[in-house]
Design an enzyme around this catalytic site. Sequence first.
Site, PDB file in Angstrom:
ATOM      1  CG  PHE A   1      -5.568  13.603 -12.533  1.00  0.00           C
ATOM      2  CD1 PHE A   1      -5.538  14.976 -12.328  1.00  0.00           C
ATOM      3  CD2 PHE A   1      -4.624  13.062 -13.402  1.00  0.00           C
ATOM      4  CE1 PHE A   1      -4.608  15.777 -12.966  1.00  0.00           C
ATOM      5  CE2 PHE A   1      -3.696  13.858 -14.050  1.00  0.00           C
ATOM      6  CZ  PHE A   1      -3.674  15.215 -13.831  1.00  0.00           C
TER       7      PHE A   1
ATOM      8  CE1 TYR B   1      -7.631   9.022 -13.379  1.00  0.00           C
ATOM      9  CE2 TYR B   1      -5.808   8.957 -14.928  1.00  0.00           C
ATOM     10  CZ  TYR B   1      -7.167   8.940 -14.673  1.00  0.00           C
ATOM     11  OH  TYR B   1      -8.060   8.852 -15.722  1.00  0.00           O
ATOM     12  CB  CYS B   2      -8.068   6.637  -9.687  1.00  0.00           C
ATOM     13  SG  CYS B   2      -9.359   5.441  -9.294  1.00  0.00           S
ATOM     14  CB  VAL B   3      -6.823   3.849  -5.857  1.00  0.00           C
ATOM     15  CG1 VAL B   3      -8.228   3.311  -6.077  1.00  0.00           C
ATOM     16  CG2 VAL B   3      -5.882   3.303  -6.912  1.00  0.00           C
TER      17      VAL B   3
ATOM     18  N   GLY C   1      -4.592   8.929  -5.817  1.00  0.00           N
ATOM     19  CA  GLY C   1      -4.934  10.222  -5.244  1.00  0.00           C
ATOM     20  C   GLY C   1      -5.419  10.071  -3.815  1.00  0.00           C
TER      21      GLY C   1
END
Length: 582
Positions: free
Chosen positions: A344, A315-317, A319
Site C-alpha cells: 500500500f 503499508y507505507c514504511v 511496505g
Amino acid sequence: MAAPRDPHSPATDAPDPGTSGTGALPTLEEIQHWTWVVGRAQQMMMEQGLAALPTVPGVNDPATLGRLHDFWSDSLTLWQRILTPGDQPGTPAAPVDKRFKGDAWREPAFDLVRQSYLTIADHLLRGVDAVEGVAPKQKEQLRFATQAFVDAMSPSNFALTNPEVIERTIETRGENLLKGLQHMMADIGRGQLTHTDGTAFEVGRNLATAPGQVVKRTPLYELIQYAPTTKQVAGTPLVIFPPWINRFYILDLTPEKSFIRWAVDQGLTVFMVSWKSADAGMKDVAWDDYVRAQVDAVDTIRELLGMPSVHAIGYCVAGTTLAATLALLTARGQANKVASATFFTAQVDFADAGDLTHFVDDEQLKMLANLSPEGFLDGRYMAATFNLLRGRDLIWNYVTNNYLLGKDYAPFDLLHWNGDTTNLPSKWHLSYLTDLYRDNLLVKPGALSVDGTPLDLGTVTTPSYVQAGREDHIAPAESVWKLTDHFAGPLRFVLAGSGHIAGVVNPPAAGKYQYWTNEDGAASLADFVAGATETKGSWWPDWRKWLTSLDDSSVKVAGARVPGKGSLPALAPAPGEYVRIR
C-alpha cells in the site's frame, strides 16, 4: 460613470480628476484617477531606473526584466479589472480557490486584496521556476519553501484582511476571537495542531472495534488475530504490517470504513501487527529489529495455523520494510514463507520520493538527532512535518476556521487518527532517513544488510500487488511505480484515485473514487496511464480477486482459526494495549 482610460496612454490624456468639494469623500472617478496616476508614475520610474543600470545577470538581465515587465503588466491589468465595474472581456475564469470562495471576497476592497495576493504568489513561484544555475534538487527545495511562504502569507490567514473574519467578529462582538484564542492556547499547551473534535472518538469504543484477540506480545509489537465471520476461510492467512509512524487502526476506523472487517467478511484469516510507540527503553532499536519482527510474525502465524506460508501486506514504511524482508528470506532460501506481498503506497526506490526529501539534508538530520536526547523522537515532530507537506489544508485552513473564525472542531475519524501520534526510536529513524531517503541504498544490491545478510531486491520473485495513490503527496505514484523496476517476480500495479490515506481506505460500499489497471503491461507510469482502464469505485475487490487467483483453497473455521483457541492463548481483546500507549 466615466471609465478609466488606457493606463498605457500618455499622461496628458488622463481622465478628468473632477472635484469632490472640501471635506467630502472622494468619488469613484477620483479614486480611479489617482490610482492610475500613482501606478503610471511608479511604472515610469521603474523603467527609467532599470534602463540606467548596467546589465547584471539575475538582477536586470533581459530575462529578469522580462519577468518584471510581466509582473507590472499583470498588476496594471489587475487594477483595471478592479476599478472598472463589470467583467473584463477576455479575462479567463479563475480556478476555484476554497480559501476565497465566500461572496465577501468579491467586494471591491477585498477583491483587490485577493487578486493582488494571487498575482504576487503566481509571480513568486514563476520566478523560482525561472531561476538558472542551481541544481534540480535545490530548485525543488526553493520552490517548496516559496510555496510554504506563499500559503502562509495568504490574506485569508489574517483577521484584518479576511472579510469573513471581520464579519464574524462584528456578528459575535469578538466572541469568535476569544474562542479562537482558547483553541490556540490549548494547541500550544499540547504542542500539536488540532484538526478534529478530540472527544468524538475513542479507540475501542467507536474506532478499532473489529472483534479479535491479542495472541502474542513482544517488546516491539502485539499480534492481533481477528474473529472469523464466515464458516469457511481461505487456507492461506493474511498478516498486515502497518506503518509504525502511525497507529494501525487506519485500517480499522469506523466499522463502515474498516479494511480489516471487510477482509474478514471476505473469508480471510486476518492478523494485524500493532507496533509499540517508542520510549527510552527502545533507544537501541534499529531497522534490523523491524525486519526481524516481520519475519517473527510470519513464522508465528505459520506455526499457529500449520500453514506453509502467509499473504502479507505492508503499508507505507512497513511496505518498504516488507520488501527488505522478502529479500532477506530469499537470500536465506525461505522465500516460500510469503505466498504473496501487497504494498500500500510503499516506496523502495527513493530517487524521486517527493517533498519529504526536503527534510533529509545534513542540517535537518543533525537537528533531528538533537530533538531525541532520550533515544526516541516525539511523534508530534513527525506530525508537524506531514502537516507542512500540505500546509494550506492541514495548517492554515485550521488557523482560519478554528483560531480566527472560532468555529468548533468537526468530528472526523481519519483526522483523529492523523493526530494520534506515535514516538519513533531515534536510532532507527535517523538511519531510515539517511540510508533510504538520502542515500537510496535499498535498491543498490548488497548496500544494506540485515543480521549480516546482504539484501538484493532484484532476487525477489514473490508475486506482488502494488497499489499507488494518484494524488499521493507522501509516496508519489511515480516513486511507488519504481518498485516494478526492481522485483523479478509477477507483479500487478494498480493506481487508485485520491492520496496516501483516502486512496487506500476506500471501502466498496462507499462508491467513491476509482482505480486504473493495465493488463498489457507498461515500461513507465506514463505508459501505464496512457493504456489504462478506469474502473469506478474501490480497488479492494480487484485485490481480493488477485489473491484468489494465487490460491483458492479454503478450510473450515475450527481450532486455531478462532483467536485464542490454538497454541497461542488470548492475552487481551483487540485492539490491544500497545495502540493505547502514548
